[in-house]
Design a protein around this motif. Structure first.
Motif, PDB file in Angstrom:
ATOM      1  N   GLY A   1       0.850  -1.183   0.000  1.00 54.52           N
ATOM      2  CA  GLY A   1       0.000   0.000   0.000  1.00 54.52           C
ATOM      3  C   GLY A   1       0.885   1.231   0.000  1.00 54.52           C
ATOM      4  N   THR A   2       0.515   2.239  -0.799  1.00 56.44           N
ATOM      5  CA  THR A   2       1.322   3.448  -0.940  1.00 56.44           C
ATOM      6  C   THR A   2       0.445   4.678  -0.807  1.00 56.44           C
ATOM      7  OG1 THR A   2       2.878   2.334  -2.425  1.00 56.44           O
ATOM      8  CG2 THR A   2       2.868   4.744  -2.465  1.00 56.44           C
ATOM      9  N   VAL A   3       0.947   5.680  -0.080  1.00 54.86           N
ATOM     10  CA  VAL A   3       0.283   6.971   0.020  1.00 54.86           C
ATOM     11  C   VAL A   3       1.125   7.987  -0.747  1.00 54.86           C
ATOM     12  CG1 VAL A   3      -0.492   8.800   1.568  1.00 54.86           C
ATOM     13  CG2 VAL A   3      -0.727   6.408   2.249  1.00 54.86           C
ATOM     14  N   ALA A   4       0.547   8.600  -1.765  1.00 59.62           N
ATOM     15  CA  ALA A   4       1.218   9.606  -2.586  1.00 59.62           C
ATOM     16  C   ALA A   4       0.608  10.960  -2.235  1.00 59.62           C
ATOM     17  CB  ALA A   4       1.053   9.294  -4.064  1.00 59.62           C
ATOM     18  N   GLU A   5       1.249  11.695  -1.364  1.00 64.32           N
ATOM     19  CA  GLU A   5       0.637  12.876  -0.778  1.00 64.32           C
ATOM     20  C   GLU A   5       0.371  13.963  -1.805  1.00 64.32           C
ATOM     21  OE1 GLU A   5       2.867  14.190   2.556  1.00 64.32           O
ATOM     22  OE2 GLU A   5       2.670  12.286   3.639  1.00 64.32           O
ATOM     23  N   ASN A   6      -0.870  14.485  -1.740  1.00 66.57           N
ATOM     24  CA  ASN A   6      -1.308  15.625  -2.546  1.00 66.57           C
ATOM     25  C   ASN A   6      -1.147  15.405  -4.045  1.00 66.57           C
ATOM     26  OD1 ASN A   6      -1.962  17.219  -0.209  1.00 66.57           O
ATOM     27  ND2 ASN A   6       0.225  17.502   0.093  1.00 66.57           N
ATOM     28  N   ARG A   7      -1.421  14.191  -4.464  1.00 72.40           N
ATOM     29  CA  ARG A   7      -1.432  13.872  -5.883  1.00 72.40           C
ATOM     30  C   ARG A   7      -2.837  13.392  -6.266  1.00 72.40           C
ATOM     31  NH1 ARG A   7       4.307  10.584  -6.716  1.00 72.40           N
ATOM     32  NH2 ARG A   7       5.666  12.233  -5.914  1.00 72.40           N
ATOM     33  N   PRO A   8      -3.178  13.477  -7.555  1.00 72.52           N
ATOM     34  CA  PRO A   8      -4.530  13.058  -7.971  1.00 72.52           C
ATOM     35  C   PRO A   8      -4.855  11.623  -7.580  1.00 72.52           C
ATOM     36  CG  PRO A   8      -3.475  14.307  -9.710  1.00 72.52           C
ATOM     37  CD  PRO A   8      -2.432  14.069  -8.664  1.00 72.52           C
ATOM     38  N   ARG A   9      -3.863  10.731  -7.691  1.00 76.51           N
ATOM     39  CA  ARG A   9      -4.036   9.341  -7.254  1.00 76.51           C
ATOM     40  C   ARG A   9      -3.385   9.244  -5.879  1.00 76.51           C
ATOM     41  NH1 ARG A   9      -4.437   5.660 -11.710  1.00 76.51           N
ATOM     42  NH2 ARG A   9      -2.827   4.315 -10.835  1.00 76.51           N
ATOM     43  N   SER A  10      -4.170   9.579  -4.853  1.00 77.26           N
ATOM     44  CA  SER A  10      -3.592   9.882  -3.548  1.00 77.26           C
ATOM     45  C   SER A  10      -3.092   8.673  -2.780  1.00 77.26           C
ATOM     46  CB  SER A  10      -4.612  10.640  -2.696  1.00 77.26           C
ATOM     47  OG  SER A  10      -5.754   9.835  -2.465  1.00 77.26           O
TER      48      SER A  10
ATOM     49  N   SER B   1      -4.398   9.138   4.855  1.00 77.10           N
ATOM     50  CA  SER B   1      -4.806   9.971   3.726  1.00 77.10           C
ATOM     51  C   SER B   1      -3.604  10.574   3.020  1.00 77.10           C
ATOM     52  CB  SER B   1      -5.726  11.092   4.211  1.00 77.10           C
ATOM     53  OG  SER B   1      -6.024  11.981   3.163  1.00 77.10           O
ATOM     54  N   GLY B   2      -3.705  10.698   1.704  1.00 76.81           N
ATOM     55  CA  GLY B   2      -2.702  11.410   0.926  1.00 76.81           C
ATOM     56  C   GLY B   2      -3.196  12.757   0.461  1.00 76.81           C
ATOM     57  N   ARG B   3      -4.316  13.206   1.003  1.00 78.99           N
ATOM     58  CA  ARG B   3      -4.925  14.448   0.544  1.00 78.99           C
ATOM     59  C   ARG B   3      -4.800  15.577   1.559  1.00 78.99           C
ATOM     60  NH1 ARG B   3     -10.168  13.679  -3.278  1.00 78.99           N
ATOM     61  NH2 ARG B   3      -9.179  12.356  -4.834  1.00 78.99           N
ATOM     62  N   GLY B   4      -3.613  15.751   2.090  1.00 79.43           N
ATOM     63  CA  GLY B   4      -3.342  16.879   2.956  1.00 79.43           C
ATOM     64  C   GLY B   4      -4.266  16.954   4.145  1.00 79.43           C
ATOM     65  N   TYR B   5      -5.029  18.041   4.232  1.00 79.08           N
ATOM     66  CA  TYR B   5      -5.897  18.262   5.386  1.00 79.08           C
ATOM     67  C   TYR B   5      -7.133  17.367   5.375  1.00 79.08           C
ATOM     68  CZ  TYR B   5      -3.043  22.365   6.223  1.00 79.08           C
ATOM     69  OH  TYR B   5      -1.994  23.182   6.475  1.00 79.08           O
ATOM     70  N   ASN B   6      -7.415  16.730   4.245  1.00 82.09           N
ATOM     71  CA  ASN B   6      -8.569  15.830   4.182  1.00 82.09           C
ATOM     72  C   ASN B   6      -8.173  14.475   4.748  1.00 82.09           C
ATOM     73  OD1 ASN B   6     -10.925  14.510   3.647  1.00 82.09           O
ATOM     74  ND2 ASN B   6     -10.791  14.673   1.434  1.00 82.09           N
ATOM     75  N   GLU B   7      -8.051  14.423   6.066  1.00 83.98           N
ATOM     76  CA  GLU B   7      -7.509  13.227   6.712  1.00 83.98           C
ATOM     77  C   GLU B   7      -8.418  12.021   6.601  1.00 83.98           C
ATOM     78  OE1 GLU B   7      -6.617  14.313  10.683  1.00 83.98           O
ATOM     79  OE2 GLU B   7      -5.035  15.714  10.133  1.00 83.98           O
ATOM     80  N   ALA B   8      -9.670  12.225   6.242  1.00 82.17           N
ATOM     81  CA  ALA B   8     -10.613  11.107   6.193  1.00 82.17           C
ATOM     82  C   ALA B   8     -10.507  10.300   4.908  1.00 82.17           C
ATOM     83  CB  ALA B   8     -12.045  11.623   6.343  1.00 82.17           C
ATOM     84  N   TYR B   9      -9.805  10.816   3.899  1.00 84.09           N
ATOM     85  CA  TYR B   9      -9.792  10.143   2.597  1.00 84.09           C
ATOM     86  C   TYR B   9      -8.596   9.204   2.502  1.00 84.09           C
ATOM     87  CZ  TYR B   9     -10.765   9.409  -2.311  1.00 84.09           C
ATOM     88  OH  TYR B   9     -11.089   8.838  -3.515  1.00 84.09           O
ATOM     89  N   SER B  10      -8.863   7.916   2.623  1.00 79.10           N
ATOM     90  CA  SER B  10      -7.816   6.897   2.558  1.00 79.10           C
ATOM     91  C   SER B  10      -8.335   5.716   1.757  1.00 79.10           C
ATOM     92  CB  SER B  10      -7.427   6.438   3.970  1.00 79.10           C
ATOM     93  OG  SER B  10      -8.537   5.784   4.590  1.00 79.10           O
ATOM     94  N   LEU B  11      -7.503   4.730   1.543  1.00 82.66           N
ATOM     95  CA  LEU B  11      -7.966   3.507   0.889  1.00 82.66           C
ATOM     96  C   LEU B  11      -9.086   2.855   1.689  1.00 82.66           C
ATOM     97  CD1 LEU B  11      -4.546   2.053  -0.229  1.00 82.66           C
ATOM     98  CD2 LEU B  11      -6.508   2.351  -1.753  1.00 82.66           C
TER      99      LEU B  11
END
Length: 217
Positions: free
Chosen positions: A71-80, A116-126
């Motif tokens: 599993g990979t988290v790509a911070e602040n990228r479209p495919r997060s 989450s890889g979406r910065g402040y949107n901590e709820a968005y994860s796999l």
């Protein structure tokens, strides 16, 4: 949680570099879901397309999806964030945007699958992506997890889920407490390769068991 229907897809080591994840998937499939489908290195497959097709065609409210992979988290990228499967990736965005998730349980035995890889949107994860898609319960990890210890913890989670009819949340908690218990009873169905690994597991190492959490019902 909906009763388990016997439908399951188990994916282990699809990229060929997580031997313990492959052994984990094989053991979980044999012991608890023999009527389910196994994909990964042992079968020479486990592509994103195969997982997506299964979700569209066979997933139901009592089904289980177990993914033992990177599993990979790509911070602040479209495919997060994404799971690495054979020949490609399954992203959180793909799960929420185009895949049905009407499952009873998704187990993400992968590193940082609940980050989450979406910065402040901590709820968005796999993990939360599968909830958004309709899954009732998701188990994921908060940090990089060791492959060898995870294989034992995941096996025991399914043991409590299937053999003792616990909910997903209680099954995970009981598996974690089982790892910590020096007087634990080892179930006879635990394969020797995992039993040997258990003997080397140090419960004082929090990375071995504490990173997994449960979301949903």
């Amino acid at each position: 949680p909906a009763p388990h229907t016997g439908t399951a897809l188990i994916v282990g080591d699809p990229t060929g570099d997580l031997r313990y994840a492959g052994e984990e998937a094989d053991a979980v499939h044999r012991a608890f879901y023999p009527g389910g489908r196994l994909l990964g290195l042992s079968t020479g497959d486990g592509t994103p397309r195969q997982v997506a097709d299964w979700l569209r065609g066979e997933g139901d409210e009592g089904a289980v999806l177990h993914l033992a992979c990177h599993g990979t988290v790509a911070e602040n990228r479209p495919r997060s964030s994404y799971l690495s499967l054979k020949g490609g990736e399954l992203t959180a965005e793909e799960v929420t945007d185009s895949l049905p998730g009407r499952l009873g349980l998704v187990v993400l035995a992968a590193c940082r699958s609940q980050v989450s890889g979406r910065g402040y949107n901590e709820a968005y994860s796999l993990a939360s992506a599968f909830l958004v898609a309709g899954t009732r319960s998701v188990i994921g990890s908060l940090w990089p997890v060791p492959d060898e210890a995870t294989s034992v913890l995941m096996f025991m989670t399914h043991h409590f889920l299937r053999r003792e009819q616990e909910s997903a949340a209680r099954a995970l908690r009981r598996a974690q407490l089982w790892v910590l218990d020096p007087d634990r009873t080892v179930p006879p169905e635990l394969p020797p390769v995992l039993a040997d690994r258990l003997a080397e597991l140090d419960p004082r190492d929090l990375s071995a068991w504490a990173g997994f959490t449960h979301l949903g019902q």
